[in-house]
Design an enzyme around this catalytic site. Structure first.
Site: not given
Length: 350
Positions: A15, A168-169, A175, A318
Site C-alpha cells: 500500500e 482467500v486473503k 487494500s 477516501s
C-alpha cells in the site's frame, strides 16, 4: 515555540502508493502558520528520507512513490518532533512497528497504539477479539505457514467445511492486496499461494450472501470518548469487471463510488454505528479508525463486521474523510482534530 509535526508516509507494504497519496493531501491542509511540518518518506526498501510529497508528473492510474534519491532523514531529529502523523498503511507501519519505535523515543503520534495497531492489522487476531466482544462475523479459517507446508490435506478439509465460495486473503495486508475469490476447489491452492506472496499467514473467509459493503468512521472527541460518523456504502459499477471491491476499483480505474449517507433504514445505520464503537473499544483503539461491514441475506441478522482499519485511506476522496464531511467535520478540521488529540495524549502507559 512552534509545534513541529512529522508526516511519515510510503513504507514497505503493498500500500506504499496509497500512503503517498494520503500524505500529499494531508500535507496540503496542515496549517503552516501554526506548525512546522517535516515530510518524511519511507522508501520501498525501508530507508527514511526527506521527501517533499510533490509529484507533478503522475500519469492517470499511476500511484506515487517515495524517491530513492532524496536526502536521508536524520534519526537524531526524532526526539525534536512534537508529534508524528504516521500515514502508513499495511505491515511495517500500520501494524505497531513504527508506533513502538515512537513509544520508545518518547514521541507523541496520531492514531492507535502498539497493541491496537498490531491486532487491527492481523485479521485472525482481530476476529478473535471481535468474537470475544460479541460482534457478528462470517466463518473463517486461519492457515499458519507451517500448516500449509506440512498439513495441507488437513487445511483443505477445514476450509472445505466453510463451503463455496470463499475469499482467500493475506492475514496482514490491506487494500485487497493478494485477495482471491474462489468458486471452485481446484483454484484454492493457487489462491493460497497468491496470498502467501504478501504474507506467509493466510485467512480464508466464507463469502457473504447478497452482500453490500458499508462503512463507519470513528474518532475520539477532546475528552477521549469515541464518536461514530454517518454510514456510507461502497458501490462498484455493475458494468465494471470487478467481482469485489479490489485494489483497482479502489484506487485506479474509477469504477467504485462512495455513497454517503448509505440508503439504509435509520435503525440499521444506528446498529452499524454502535458496532463500530464496540469494535473501536474492543481492540483498544485510539485517535481514529474506519470499521467495515457486510450487509448480508442471512448471517447475524443481516449485518456482520468485516474489519477495522486503524489508519484508513485519507485522501479527500477516501471514505473516512467523506464520512466525517457528511457528519459536519470537513477535511482540514478533521486533520487538525487528530493532531490535537495526539498532542493531548500522555506519553507512556495510557
Amino acid at each position: 515555540m512552534r509545534t513541529t509535526i512529522a508526516v511519515v508516509f510510503g513504507g514497505q507494504s503493498s500500500e506504499h502508493g496509497v500512503s503517498c497519496l494520503t500524505a500529499r493531501e494531508v500535507l496540503a491542509v496542515i496549517d503552516r502558520d501554526r506548525y512546522d511540518v517535516v515530510p518524511v518518506g519511507i522508501t520501498t526498501d525501508g530507508r527514511w528520507v526527506e521527501e517533499t510529497a510533490v509529484w507533478d508528473d503522475l500519469e492517470p492510474g499511476v500511484l506515487p512513490k517515495v524517491r530513492d534519491d532524496m536526502p536521508p532523514f536524520s534519526w537524531d531529529r526524532i526526539r525534536d518532533l512534537d508529534v508524528v502523523f504516521p500515514l502508513l498503511h499495511g505491515p511495517w507501519g500500520e501494524d505497531g512497528t513504527v508506533q513502538g519505535m515512537l513509544e520508545l523515543s518518547g514521541v507523541r503520534y496520531v492514531g492507535a497504539g502498539v497493541l491496537a495497531s498490531a491486532v487491527g492489522m492481523d485479521k485472525p487476531f482481530t476476529k478473535t477479539v471481535f468474537s470475544a466482544a460479541g460482534l457478528p462475523q462470517l466463518p473463517y479459517v486461519t492457515i499458519q505457514p507451517w500448516e500449509w507446508d506440512a498439513k495441507r490435506d488437513r487445511v483443505r478439509a477445514r476450509v472445505h467445511a466453510l463451503g463455496l465460495p470463499v475469499f482467500v486473503k493475506p492475514a496482514r495486508a490491506g487494500s485487497s492486496s493478494g485477495v482471491t475469490p474462489v468458486h471452485h476447489w481446484e483454484d484454492f491452492d493457487v489462491a493460497v499461494e497468491t496470498a502467501r506472496t504478501f504474507d506467509p499467514k493466510v485467512i480464508v473467509e466464507s463469502a457473504a450472501n447478497g452482500k453490500r459493503e458499508v462503512e463507519c468512521a470513528v474518532i475520539q472527541d477532546e475528552h477521549g470518548m469515541p464518536i461514530a460518523s454517518e454510514v456510507g456504502e461502497i458501490v462498484v459499477a455493475a458494468e465494471a469487471d470487478h467481482e469485489y471491491y479490489d485494489f483497482e476499483a479502489k484506487y485506479l480505474d474509477g469504477t467504485s463510488t462512495n455513497v454517503v449517507p448509505a440508503d439504509l433504514p435509520e435503525s440499521v445505520r444506528q446498529r452499524i454505528r454502535e458496532y463500530a464503537l464496540q469494535a473501536f473499544d474492543a481492540i483498544g483503539c485510539e485517535g481514529l479508525a474506519r470499521v467495515d461491514f457486510f450487509l448480508t441475506d442471512s448471517v447475524g441478522g443481516g449485518l456482520v463486521i468485516n474489519e477495522i482499519n486503524t489508519m484508513p485511506g485519507f485522501t479527500p476522496f477516501s471514505m473516512f474523510p467523506k464520512l466525517w464531511a457528511a457528519s459536519g467535520v470537513d477535511y482540514p478540521e478533521l486533520v487538525e482534530r487528530l493532531i490535537q488529540l495526539a498532542l493531548q495524549r500522555p506519553l507512556g502507559l495510557r
